[in-house]
Write a protein that holds these residues in place. Structure first.
Motif, PDB file in Angstrom:
ATOM      1  N   ALA A 214       0.839  -1.207   0.000  1.00 21.80           N
ATOM      2  CA  ALA A 214       0.000   0.000   0.000  1.00 21.80           C
ATOM      3  C   ALA A 214       0.868   1.249   0.000  1.00 21.80           C
ATOM      4  CB  ALA A 214      -0.928  -0.007   1.208  1.00 21.80           C
ATOM      5  N   CYS A 215       1.979   1.201   0.737  1.00 20.67           N
ATOM      6  CA  CYS A 215       2.898   2.335   0.763  1.00 20.67           C
ATOM      7  C   CYS A 215       3.462   2.604  -0.627  1.00 20.67           C
ATOM      8  CB  CYS A 215       4.025   2.063   1.744  1.00 20.67           C
ATOM      9  SG  CYS A 215       5.259   3.372   1.845  1.00 20.67           S
ATOM     10  N   ALA A 216       3.855   1.544  -1.339  1.00 10.21           N
ATOM     11  CA  ALA A 216       4.404   1.703  -2.687  1.00 10.21           C
ATOM     12  C   ALA A 216       3.390   2.363  -3.611  1.00 10.21           C
ATOM     13  CB  ALA A 216       4.832   0.351  -3.243  1.00 10.21           C
ATOM     14  N   MET A 217       2.133   1.941  -3.519  1.00  9.05           N
ATOM     15  CA  MET A 217       1.086   2.532  -4.345  1.00  9.05           C
ATOM     16  C   MET A 217       0.869   4.002  -3.978  1.00  9.05           C
ATOM     17  SD  MET A 217      -2.980   1.593  -4.574  1.00  9.05           S
ATOM     18  CE  MET A 217      -3.237   2.132  -2.890  1.00  9.05           C
ATOM     19  N   GLN A 218       0.819   4.301  -2.675  1.00  8.08           N
ATOM     20  CA  GLN A 218       0.539   5.659  -2.245  1.00  8.08           C
ATOM     21  C   GLN A 218       1.703   6.606  -2.548  1.00  8.08           C
ATOM     22  OE1 GLN A 218      -0.721   5.360   1.862  1.00  8.08           O
ATOM     23  NE2 GLN A 218      -2.386   3.957   1.324  1.00  8.08           N
ATOM     24  N   LEU A 219       2.915   6.078  -2.623  1.00  7.87           N
ATOM     25  CA  LEU A 219       4.046   6.912  -3.027  1.00  7.87           C
ATOM     26  C   LEU A 219       3.898   7.401  -4.456  1.00  7.87           C
ATOM     27  CD1 LEU A 219       7.102   5.093  -1.410  1.00  7.87           C
ATOM     28  CD2 LEU A 219       6.387   7.452  -0.999  1.00  7.87           C
ATOM     29  N   VAL A 220       3.218   6.637  -5.278  1.00  5.50           N
ATOM     30  CA  VAL A 220       2.963   7.047  -6.653  1.00  5.50           C
ATOM     31  C   VAL A 220       1.769   7.991  -6.728  1.00  5.50           C
ATOM     32  CG1 VAL A 220       2.309   6.240  -8.962  1.00  5.50           C
ATOM     33  CG2 VAL A 220       3.991   4.960  -7.615  1.00  5.50           C
ATOM     34  N   MET A 221       0.732   7.689  -5.946  1.00  5.23           N
ATOM     35  CA  MET A 221      -0.511   8.446  -6.046  1.00  5.23           C
ATOM     36  C   MET A 221      -0.471   9.765  -5.273  1.00  5.23           C
ATOM     37  SD  MET A 221      -3.323   5.371  -5.807  1.00  5.23           S
ATOM     38  CE  MET A 221      -4.692   6.480  -6.166  1.00  5.23           C
ATOM     39  N   ASN A 222       0.137   9.743  -4.091  1.00  2.00           N
ATOM     40  CA  ASN A 222       0.174  10.939  -3.251  1.00  2.00           C
ATOM     41  C   ASN A 222       1.394  10.912  -2.350  1.00  2.00           C
ATOM     42  OD1 ASN A 222      -0.360  13.221  -1.725  1.00  2.00           O
ATOM     43  ND2 ASN A 222      -1.907  12.233  -0.449  1.00  2.00           N
ATOM     44  N   PRO A 223       2.585  11.136  -2.894  1.00  5.88           N
ATOM     45  CA  PRO A 223       3.795  11.049  -2.075  1.00  5.88           C
ATOM     46  C   PRO A 223       3.896  12.131  -1.016  1.00  5.88           C
ATOM     47  CG  PRO A 223       4.304  11.916  -4.258  1.00  5.88           C
ATOM     48  CD  PRO A 223       2.883  11.465  -4.299  1.00  5.88           C
ATOM     49  N   TRP A 224       3.147  13.218  -1.164  1.00  2.36           N
ATOM     50  CA  TRP A 224       3.258  14.350  -0.241  1.00  2.36           C
ATOM     51  C   TRP A 224       2.713  14.025   1.148  1.00  2.36           C
ATOM     52  CZ3 TRP A 224       1.387  14.592  -5.252  1.00  2.36           C
ATOM     53  CH2 TRP A 224       2.283  15.138  -6.192  1.00  2.36           C
ATOM     54  N   GLN A 225       2.022  12.895   1.293  1.00  3.66           N
ATOM     55  CA  GLN A 225       1.526  12.503   2.616  1.00  3.66           C
ATOM     56  C   GLN A 225       2.643  11.954   3.502  1.00  3.66           C
ATOM     57  OE1 GLN A 225      -0.743   8.547   2.691  1.00  3.66           O
ATOM     58  NE2 GLN A 225      -0.595   8.931   0.474  1.00  3.66           N
ATOM     59  N   PHE A 226       3.814  11.665   2.911  1.00  2.00           N
ATOM     60  CA  PHE A 226       4.907  11.053   3.664  1.00  2.00           C
ATOM     61  C   PHE A 226       5.953  12.097   4.038  1.00  2.00           C
ATOM     62  CE2 PHE A 226       3.149   7.610   1.057  1.00  2.00           C
ATOM     63  CZ  PHE A 226       2.894   6.659   2.037  1.00  2.00           C
ATOM     64  N   ASP A 227       6.570  11.880   5.180  1.00  3.03           N
ATOM     65  CA  ASP A 227       7.607  12.770   5.688  1.00  3.03           C
ATOM     66  C   ASP A 227       8.879  11.955   5.963  1.00  3.03           C
ATOM     67  OD1 ASP A 227       9.038  14.824   6.780  1.00  3.03           O
ATOM     68  OD2 ASP A 227       7.648  15.269   8.401  1.00  3.03           O
ATOM     69  N   VAL A 228       8.867  11.148   7.023  1.00  2.31           N
ATOM     70  CA  VAL A 228       9.930  10.174   7.296  1.00  2.31           C
ATOM     71  C   VAL A 228       9.310   8.789   7.247  1.00  2.31           C
ATOM     72  CG1 VAL A 228      11.592   9.308   8.995  1.00  2.31           C
ATOM     73  CG2 VAL A 228      11.240  11.781   8.719  1.00  2.31           C
ATOM     74  N   ILE A 229       9.947   7.887   6.530  1.00  2.00           N
ATOM     75  CA  ILE A 229       9.524   6.487   6.456  1.00  2.00           C
ATOM     76  C   ILE A 229      10.593   5.635   7.118  1.00  2.00           C
ATOM     77  CG2 ILE A 229       9.089   4.524   4.905  1.00  2.00           C
ATOM     78  CD1 ILE A 229       8.078   6.544   2.829  1.00  2.00           C
ATOM     79  N   VAL A 230      10.193   4.713   7.992  1.00  2.00           N
ATOM     80  CA  VAL A 230      11.134   3.764   8.573  1.00  2.00           C
ATOM     81  C   VAL A 230      10.651   2.352   8.269  1.00  2.00           C
ATOM     82  CG1 VAL A 230      10.006   3.794  10.861  1.00  2.00           C
ATOM     83  CG2 VAL A 230      12.410   3.091  10.645  1.00  2.00           C
ATOM     84  N   THR A 231      11.579   1.489   7.839  1.00  2.00           N
ATOM     85  CA  THR A 231      11.161   0.156   7.433  1.00  2.00           C
ATOM     86  C   THR A 231      12.322  -0.822   7.521  1.00  2.00           C
ATOM     87  OG1 THR A 231       9.957  -1.064   5.715  1.00  2.00           O
ATOM     88  CG2 THR A 231      11.602   0.511   4.961  1.00  2.00           C
ATOM     89  N   THR A 232      12.025  -2.065   7.210  1.00  2.00           N
ATOM     90  CA  THR A 232      13.011  -3.137   7.297  1.00  2.00           C
ATOM     91  C   THR A 232      13.942  -3.120   6.086  1.00  2.00           C
ATOM     92  OG1 THR A 232      11.403  -4.621   6.298  1.00  2.00           O
ATOM     93  CG2 THR A 232      11.509  -4.598   8.700  1.00  2.00           C
ATOM     94  N   ASN A 233      14.937  -3.988   6.116  1.00  2.00           N
ATOM     95  CA  ASN A 233      16.036  -3.934   5.169  1.00  2.00           C
ATOM     96  C   ASN A 233      15.593  -4.078   3.709  1.00  2.00           C
ATOM     97  OD1 ASN A 233      18.666  -3.961   4.144  1.00  2.00           O
ATOM     98  ND2 ASN A 233      19.425  -5.271   5.770  1.00  2.00           N
ATOM     99  N   LEU A 234      14.914  -5.174   3.387  1.00  2.00           N
ATOM    100  CA  LEU A 234      14.514  -5.406   1.996  1.00  2.00           C
ATOM    101  C   LEU A 234      13.508  -4.365   1.522  1.00  2.00           C
ATOM    102  CD1 LEU A 234      14.534  -7.101  -0.585  1.00  2.00           C
ATOM    103  CD2 LEU A 234      12.776  -8.555   0.455  1.00  2.00           C
ATOM    104  N   PHE A 235      12.503  -4.081   2.338  1.00  2.00           N
ATOM    105  CA  PHE A 235      11.506  -3.086   1.934  1.00  2.00           C
ATOM    106  C   PHE A 235      12.162  -1.712   1.746  1.00  2.00           C
ATOM    107  CE2 PHE A 235       8.144  -5.608   4.545  1.00  2.00           C
ATOM    108  CZ  PHE A 235       8.138  -6.603   3.578  1.00  2.00           C
ATOM    109  N   GLY A 236      13.121  -1.400   2.600  1.00  2.00           N
ATOM    110  CA  GLY A 236      13.812  -0.117   2.476  1.00  2.00           C
ATOM    111  C   GLY A 236      14.628  -0.022   1.203  1.00  2.00           C
ATOM    112  N   ASP A 237      15.251  -1.122   0.815  1.00  2.00           N
ATOM    113  CA  ASP A 237      16.025  -1.148  -0.426  1.00  2.00           C
ATOM    114  C   ASP A 237      15.121  -0.839  -1.618  1.00  2.00           C
ATOM    115  OD1 ASP A 237      18.069  -1.494  -2.225  1.00  2.00           O
ATOM    116  OD2 ASP A 237      18.228  -3.654  -1.972  1.00  2.00           O
TER     117      ASP A 237
END
Length: 342
Positions: A214-237
């Motif tokens: 869902a995060c990947a989709m929302q980064l395309v549709m509305n990236p301005w809702q995000f500020d700092v993202i924290v995640t695990t190794n593979l997802f972060g890559d």
């Protein structure tokens, strides 16, 4: 600047386009009297050529001494039993936090005014690469198995780093990204720790969570809702490359690898051997990484001057490398920034 004020640092030019973009970065750092006293070392293919190891002992010893490094792109040879040089470095020096800020630098693209920081756990998850095959019949590689590891201590540490980063840098919100709906143990623990840390910052930093797809989709549709993202190794890559795509690609993406006793700053992109030596490479990612390094050693003033000069060079002077729609060479671009700094 007097020698006594110099800060020892390891310099690893890297492979492919690495040496030429590093030369461009050093030209700009010289224009602001950057405080680094460089110990030049090799890695990747250059390390193999020099001593048969993509991560030579001399390079590791240098980083242990300086506890600070700037590196260009390093190539890990395919085959031959060599592990990823970057993964080895992260493990060797406990560089648990990978910080990748992305910000719009050239207006007029598909996305305007992007300003997001991704904080990626850097030494656990599926990148521990505990892997093996199981034979079935005559096929020795019939089944491939890989195990991921997340510890409570590391999950707490990386999430707390992200919230503290947000508080220190005037950020408003941290989004915890996971896949706890399916990987209930591996990333469920990450989410659980994220929620614990988020409560410590309640009233100061807003917090929410997103499933990674869902995060990947929302980064395309509305990236301005995000500020700092924290995640695990593979997802972060994966997500950090997607974020770079919002602002023009990996040529605009710096990375910082932070541990308790060392920090290594890098361009996120690869060594691009197809254009090496042609003067076509964009040095922006490595230069932005050098700015993060200046911030790290308390020279935010110099980092700010370079960032301001970069923007003016790109958008007022129109000096851009071919990947950004211009005709400037790597050296031309560096010289354009230096002119702005003088």
């Amino acid at each position: 600047m007097a020698l006594a004020t110099k800060i020892p640092a390891t310099l690893i030019p890297g492979d492919g386009i690495g040496p030429e973009i590093m030369d461009a970065v050093l030209m700009v750092l010289g224009a602001v009297d950057a405080p680094f006293e460089w110990d030049r070392q090799v890695g990747g293919l250059a390390g193999i050529e020099a001593c048969g190891d993509p991560l030579p002992k001399a390079t590791l010893d240098s980083i242990r001494r300086t506890r600070l490094a700037l590196k260009g792109p390093l190539t890990t040879p395919v085959g031959g039993g060599f592990r990823s040089v970057n993964v080895r470095m992260r493990e060797e020096f406990g560089l648990y936090a990978n910080v990748r800020p992305v910000r719009t630098m050239i207006p007029g693209g598909r996305y305007e005014e992007i300003d997001i920081v991704l904080v990626r756990e850097n030494i656990e998850g599926l990148y521990v690469a505990f892997e093996h095959f199981i034979a079935v019949g005559d096929d020795p590689r019939a089944v491939a198995i890989s195990q991921g590891i997340n510890t409570r201590a590391e999950c707490m540490r990386i999430v707390r780093y992200a919230f503290e980063y947000a508080a220190t840098h005037g950020r408003k919100k941290v989004t915890i990204v996971h896949k706890a709906n399916v990987l209930k143990a591996l990333t469920g623990l990450f989410l659980e720790c994220g929620e614990i840390v988020a409560r410590e910052y309640e009233g100061r930093i807003e917090a929410n969570d997103r499933i990674v797809d869902a995060c990947a989709m929302q980064l395309v549709m509305n990236p301005w809702q995000f500020d700092v993202i924290v995640t695990t190794n593979l997802f972060g890559d994966i997500l950090s490359d997607q974020l770079a795509g919002l602002v023009g690609g990996l040529g605009m993406a710096p990375g910082a690898n932070i541990g308790p006793d060392a920090a290594i700053f890098e361009a996120v992109h690869g060594s691009a051997p197809d254009i090496a030596g042609k003067g076509l490479a964009n040095p922006l990612a490595l230069l932005l990484a050098a700015c993060l390094m200046l911030d790290h050693v308390g020279r935010a003033d110099s980092a700010g001057r370079i960032r301001k000069a970069m923007l003016a060079c790109l958008n007022t002077d129109g000096v851009r490398t071919p990947d950004l729609g211009g005709k400037a060479s790597t050296a031309d671009f560096a010289q354009g920034i230096v002119r702005r700094l003088n």
